[in-house]
Write a protein that holds these residues in place. Structure first.
Motif, PDB file in Angstrom:
ATOM      1  N   ILE A 217       2.136   3.685  -3.786  1.00 41.62           N
ATOM      2  CA  ILE A 217       1.470   3.603  -5.094  1.00 41.62           C
ATOM      3  C   ILE A 217       0.075   3.009  -4.944  1.00 41.62           C
ATOM      4  O   ILE A 217      -0.889   3.478  -5.554  1.00 41.62           O
ATOM      5  CB  ILE A 217       2.310   2.758  -6.070  1.00 41.62           C
ATOM      6  N   ALA A 218      -0.046   1.972  -4.132  1.00 42.29           N
ATOM      7  CA  ALA A 218      -1.322   1.267  -3.981  1.00 42.29           C
ATOM      8  C   ALA A 218      -2.339   2.069  -3.181  1.00 42.29           C
ATOM      9  O   ALA A 218      -3.532   2.088  -3.506  1.00 42.29           O
ATOM     10  CB  ALA A 218      -1.095  -0.093  -3.326  1.00 42.29           C
ATOM     11  N   THR A 219      -1.886   2.761  -2.135  1.00 39.80           N
ATOM     12  CA  THR A 219      -2.816   3.429  -1.215  1.00 39.80           C
ATOM     13  C   THR A 219      -2.943   4.930  -1.458  1.00 39.80           C
ATOM     14  O   THR A 219      -3.872   5.558  -0.971  1.00 39.80           O
ATOM     15  CB  THR A 219      -2.378   3.212   0.232  1.00 39.80           C
ATOM     16  N   ARG A 220      -1.995   5.509  -2.188  1.00 38.47           N
ATOM     17  CA  ARG A 220      -1.932   6.960  -2.390  1.00 38.47           C
ATOM     18  C   ARG A 220      -1.757   7.707  -1.084  1.00 38.47           C
ATOM     19  O   ARG A 220      -2.005   8.915  -0.998  1.00 38.47           O
ATOM     20  CB  ARG A 220      -3.187   7.482  -3.113  1.00 38.47           C
ATOM     21  N   ALA A 221      -1.314   7.008  -0.043  1.00 41.87           N
ATOM     22  CA  ALA A 221      -1.100   7.618   1.277  1.00 41.87           C
ATOM     23  C   ALA A 221       0.402   7.688   1.555  1.00 41.87           C
ATOM     24  O   ALA A 221       1.144   6.768   1.229  1.00 41.87           O
ATOM     25  CB  ALA A 221      -1.794   6.802   2.359  1.00 41.87           C
ATOM     26  N   PRO A 222       0.888   8.770   2.185  1.00 40.74           N
ATOM     27  CA  PRO A 222       2.311   8.903   2.481  1.00 40.74           C
ATOM     28  C   PRO A 222       2.753   7.945   3.583  1.00 40.74           C
ATOM     29  O   PRO A 222       1.946   7.484   4.393  1.00 40.74           O
ATOM     30  CB  PRO A 222       2.446  10.355   2.941  1.00 40.74           C
ATOM     31  N   ILE A 223       4.041   7.653   3.574  1.00 42.06           N
ATOM     32  CA  ILE A 223       4.659   6.803   4.597  1.00 42.06           C
ATOM     33  C   ILE A 223       5.829   7.566   5.198  1.00 42.06           C
ATOM     34  O   ILE A 223       6.621   8.161   4.477  1.00 42.06           O
ATOM     35  CB  ILE A 223       5.161   5.474   3.999  1.00 42.06           C
TER      36      ILE A 223
ATOM     37  N   GLN B 238      20.926  -4.579   0.806  1.00 42.89           N
ATOM     38  CA  GLN B 238      19.766  -5.298   0.285  1.00 42.89           C
ATOM     39  C   GLN B 238      18.529  -5.103   1.167  1.00 42.89           C
ATOM     40  O   GLN B 238      17.429  -4.845   0.664  1.00 42.89           O
ATOM     41  CB  GLN B 238      20.087  -6.793   0.165  1.00 42.89           C
ATOM     42  N   TRP B 239      18.703  -5.252   2.497  1.00 40.60           N
ATOM     43  CA  TRP B 239      17.556  -5.114   3.396  1.00 40.60           C
ATOM     44  C   TRP B 239      16.946  -3.720   3.317  1.00 40.60           C
ATOM     45  O   TRP B 239      15.719  -3.559   3.387  1.00 40.60           O
ATOM     46  CB  TRP B 239      17.978  -5.425   4.838  1.00 40.60           C
ATOM     47  N   HIS B 240      17.832  -2.721   3.149  1.00 32.70           N
ATOM     48  CA  HIS B 240      17.390  -1.330   3.075  1.00 32.70           C
ATOM     49  C   HIS B 240      16.622  -1.091   1.765  1.00 32.70           C
ATOM     50  O   HIS B 240      15.557  -0.475   1.752  1.00 32.70           O
ATOM     51  CB  HIS B 240      18.623  -0.427   3.166  1.00 32.70           C
ATOM     52  N   ALA B 241      17.182  -1.609   0.674  1.00 33.61           N
ATOM     53  CA  ALA B 241      16.524  -1.468  -0.622  1.00 33.61           C
ATOM     54  C   ALA B 241      15.168  -2.166  -0.624  1.00 33.61           C
ATOM     55  O   ALA B 241      14.175  -1.617  -1.129  1.00 33.61           O
ATOM     56  CB  ALA B 241      17.421  -2.036  -1.730  1.00 33.61           C
ATOM     57  N   ASP B 242      15.115  -3.382  -0.049  1.00 34.19           N
ATOM     58  CA  ASP B 242      13.854  -4.128  -0.004  1.00 34.19           C
ATOM     59  C   ASP B 242      12.795  -3.366   0.795  1.00 34.19           C
ATOM     60  O   ASP B 242      11.617  -3.327   0.402  1.00 34.19           O
ATOM     61  CB  ASP B 242      14.075  -5.508   0.620  1.00 34.19           C
ATOM     62  N   ARG B 243      13.194  -2.764   1.876  1.00 34.63           N
ATOM     63  CA  ARG B 243      12.246  -2.017   2.709  1.00 34.63           C
ATOM     64  C   ARG B 243      11.670  -0.846   1.935  1.00 34.63           C
ATOM     65  O   ARG B 243      10.457  -0.626   1.922  1.00 34.63           O
ATOM     66  CB  ARG B 243      12.942  -1.531   3.974  1.00 34.63           C
ATOM     67  N   HIS B 244      12.542  -0.069   1.271  1.00 32.88           N
ATOM     68  CA  HIS B 244      12.055   1.092   0.524  1.00 32.88           C
ATOM     69  C   HIS B 244      11.206   0.673  -0.677  1.00 32.88           C
ATOM     70  O   HIS B 244      10.242   1.361  -1.034  1.00 32.88           O
ATOM     71  CB  HIS B 244      13.226   1.948   0.062  1.00 32.88           C
ATOM     72  N   ASP B 245      11.538  -0.462  -1.297  1.00 31.64           N
ATOM     73  CA  ASP B 245      10.709  -0.957  -2.404  1.00 31.64           C
ATOM     74  C   ASP B 245       9.295  -1.274  -1.920  1.00 31.64           C
ATOM     75  O   ASP B 245       8.308  -0.956  -2.592  1.00 31.64           O
ATOM     76  CB  ASP B 245      11.342  -2.206  -3.034  1.00 31.64           C
ATOM     77  N   ARG B 246       9.196  -1.913  -0.758  1.00 32.56           N
ATOM     78  CA  ARG B 246       7.880  -2.223  -0.198  1.00 32.56           C
ATOM     79  C   ARG B 246       7.109  -0.944   0.102  1.00 32.56           C
ATOM     80  O   ARG B 246       5.896  -0.849  -0.147  1.00 32.56           O
ATOM     81  CB  ARG B 246       8.027  -3.068   1.075  1.00 32.56           C
ATOM     82  N   GLU B 247       7.815   0.041   0.616  1.00 31.03           N
ATOM     83  CA  GLU B 247       7.156   1.306   0.960  1.00 31.03           C
ATOM     84  C   GLU B 247       6.675   2.038  -0.296  1.00 31.03           C
ATOM     85  O   GLU B 247       5.578   2.610  -0.315  1.00 31.03           O
ATOM     86  CB  GLU B 247       8.112   2.173   1.768  1.00 31.03           C
ATOM     87  N   ILE B 248       7.490   2.018  -1.331  1.00 32.21           N
ATOM     88  CA  ILE B 248       7.069   2.659  -2.588  1.00 32.21           C
ATOM     89  C   ILE B 248       5.818   1.977  -3.125  1.00 32.21           C
ATOM     90  O   ILE B 248       4.850   2.648  -3.540  1.00 32.21           O
ATOM     91  CB  ILE B 248       8.207   2.609  -3.628  1.00 32.21           C
ATOM     92  N   ASP B 249       5.809   0.645  -3.134  1.00 38.09           N
ATOM     93  CA  ASP B 249       4.637  -0.087  -3.632  1.00 38.09           C
ATOM     94  C   ASP B 249       3.394   0.242  -2.800  1.00 38.09           C
ATOM     95  O   ASP B 249       2.285   0.351  -3.338  1.00 38.09           O
ATOM     96  CB  ASP B 249       4.903  -1.598  -3.593  1.00 38.09           C
ATOM     97  N   GLN B 250       3.575   0.405  -1.494  1.00 37.63           N
ATOM     98  CA  GLN B 250       2.445   0.728  -0.629  1.00 37.63           C
ATOM     99  C   GLN B 250       1.897   2.122  -0.941  1.00 37.63           C
ATOM    100  O   GLN B 250       0.683   2.326  -0.991  1.00 37.63           O
ATOM    101  CB  GLN B 250       2.856   0.637   0.844  1.00 37.63           C
TER     102      GLN B 250
ATOM    103  N   ASP C 256      15.362  10.761   8.960  1.00 39.46           N
ATOM    104  CA  ASP C 256      13.904  10.741   8.968  1.00 39.46           C
ATOM    105  C   ASP C 256      13.433  11.006   7.551  1.00 39.46           C
ATOM    106  O   ASP C 256      13.974  11.887   6.877  1.00 39.46           O
ATOM    107  CB  ASP C 256      13.380  11.817   9.923  1.00 39.46           C
ATOM    108  N   TYR C 257      12.457  10.260   7.054  1.00 37.44           N
ATOM    109  CA  TYR C 257      12.038  10.424   5.669  1.00 37.44           C
ATOM    110  C   TYR C 257      10.529  10.283   5.503  1.00 37.44           C
ATOM    111  O   TYR C 257       9.842   9.690   6.355  1.00 37.44           O
ATOM    112  CB  TYR C 257      12.753   9.391   4.779  1.00 37.44           C
ATOM    113  N   ILE C 258      10.038  10.811   4.431  1.00 32.92           N
ATOM    114  CA  ILE C 258       8.629  10.676   4.055  1.00 32.92           C
ATOM    115  C   ILE C 258       8.572  10.304   2.567  1.00 32.92           C
ATOM    116  O   ILE C 258       9.174  10.983   1.735  1.00 32.92           O
ATOM    117  CB  ILE C 258       7.838  11.972   4.281  1.00 32.92           C
ATOM    118  N   PHE C 259       7.839   9.227   2.253  1.00 34.80           N
ATOM    119  CA  PHE C 259       7.537   8.883   0.859  1.00 34.80           C
ATOM    120  C   PHE C 259       6.098   9.319   0.586  1.00 34.80           C
ATOM    121  O   PHE C 259       5.201   9.019   1.375  1.00 34.80           O
ATOM    122  CB  PHE C 259       7.654   7.378   0.615  1.00 34.80           C
ATOM    123  N   ALA C 260       5.900  10.008  -0.534  1.00 34.54           N
ATOM    124  CA  ALA C 260       4.542  10.453  -0.867  1.00 34.54           C
ATOM    125  C   ALA C 260       4.297  10.285  -2.352  1.00 34.54           C
ATOM    126  O   ALA C 260       5.233  10.364  -3.159  1.00 34.54           O
ATOM    127  CB  ALA C 260       4.370  11.931  -0.475  1.00 34.54           C
TER     128      ALA C 260
END
Length: 230
Positions: free
Chosen positions: A204-210, A190-202, A226-230
């Motif tokens: 989407i909102a900022t158009r900046a990679p994490i 759950q904690w892992h899923a919640d973290r990635h959900d927050r990162e995806i929303d960020q 190691d990962y990158i969301f874009a």
């Protein structure tokens, strides 16, 4: 005599009303008699066919529009004339390089035809189909390339549901088809899923990679990724 006169006036009025309707519709309409001679052609039909008003009256259909033999045009016109059956079809007339959508039905003195030029519609449909085919080919090339690398690649939609994951990641997740699945469906805590959900929303909102680093337990054990969301 007065009664007969009234009946004739009513019939004439009905006929005039019918012609007014045919003159105003936005589809081509014509009738041919039993010798295949044009009897009535409305203004829209003349416009679609590129002819002057009155130019077709009394002329033979097959002579004015050669090349219909063996086509759906001929088959449907004959069906309406001889079998007295209505039909609807779309076919290509090579002489004009046009597609027509046509309805034919029997008339008291021959055949009536309603038609419209759908060439532009067919062109747009063909272009759309070509784009879909090209997109599908590109997708296959893209996925083939990603399936050949040991790195993990995946795509999620705006609702945080998986659209694609390459072969290496599917094996680590231990699933065959990822489409529509969320993090918890793929074995995340759950904690892992919640973290990635927050990162995806960020993202989407900022158009900046994490970029981040996190442990995950998959089919090959627990490892830090190691990962990158874009």
């Amino acid at each position: 005599m007065a009664i007969i006169h009234c009946v004739e006036d009513a019939a004439a009025k009905t006929n005039r009303n019918g012609i007014e309707i045919l003159e105003s519709i936005t589809e081509g309409f014509f009738t041919v008699d039993r010798q295949w001679r044009f009897d009535y052609v409305n203004p829209e039909a003349y416009r679609i066919l590129g002819r002057q008003p009155g130019d077709l009256t009394g002329k033979v259909l097959w002579e004015e529009y050669p090349g219909l033999e063996g086509t759906q045009f001929e088959r449907s016109y004959h069906r309406a004339m001889f079998a007295r059956e209505k039909s609807f079809f779309t076919d290509y007339y090579a002489r004009q390089q046009r597609w027509y959508e046509v309805t034919t039905f029997p008339a008291p003195e021959g055949v009536s035809v309603i038609f419209r030029n759908v060439t532009e519609q067919k062109r747009v449909e063909a272009e759309r189909e070509q784009l879909v085919l090209e997109s599908e080919n590109q997708r296959r090339i893209y996925e083939t390339a990603l399936d050949s690398t040991p790195d993990f690649y995946y795509v999620f939609d705006l609702d945080h549901r998986a659209i694609y994951a390459n072969e290496a990641l599917r094996k680590t997740w231990g699933v065959g088809d990822v489409r529509g699945k969320k993090w918890m469906d793929l074995g995340y805590e759950q904690w892992h899923a919640d973290r990635h959900d927050r990162e995806i929303d960020q993202v989407i909102a900022t158009r900046a990679p994490i970029r981040g680093e996190i442990p995950f337990t998959g089919t090959n054990g627990t490892r830090v990724y190691d990962y990158i969301f874009a």
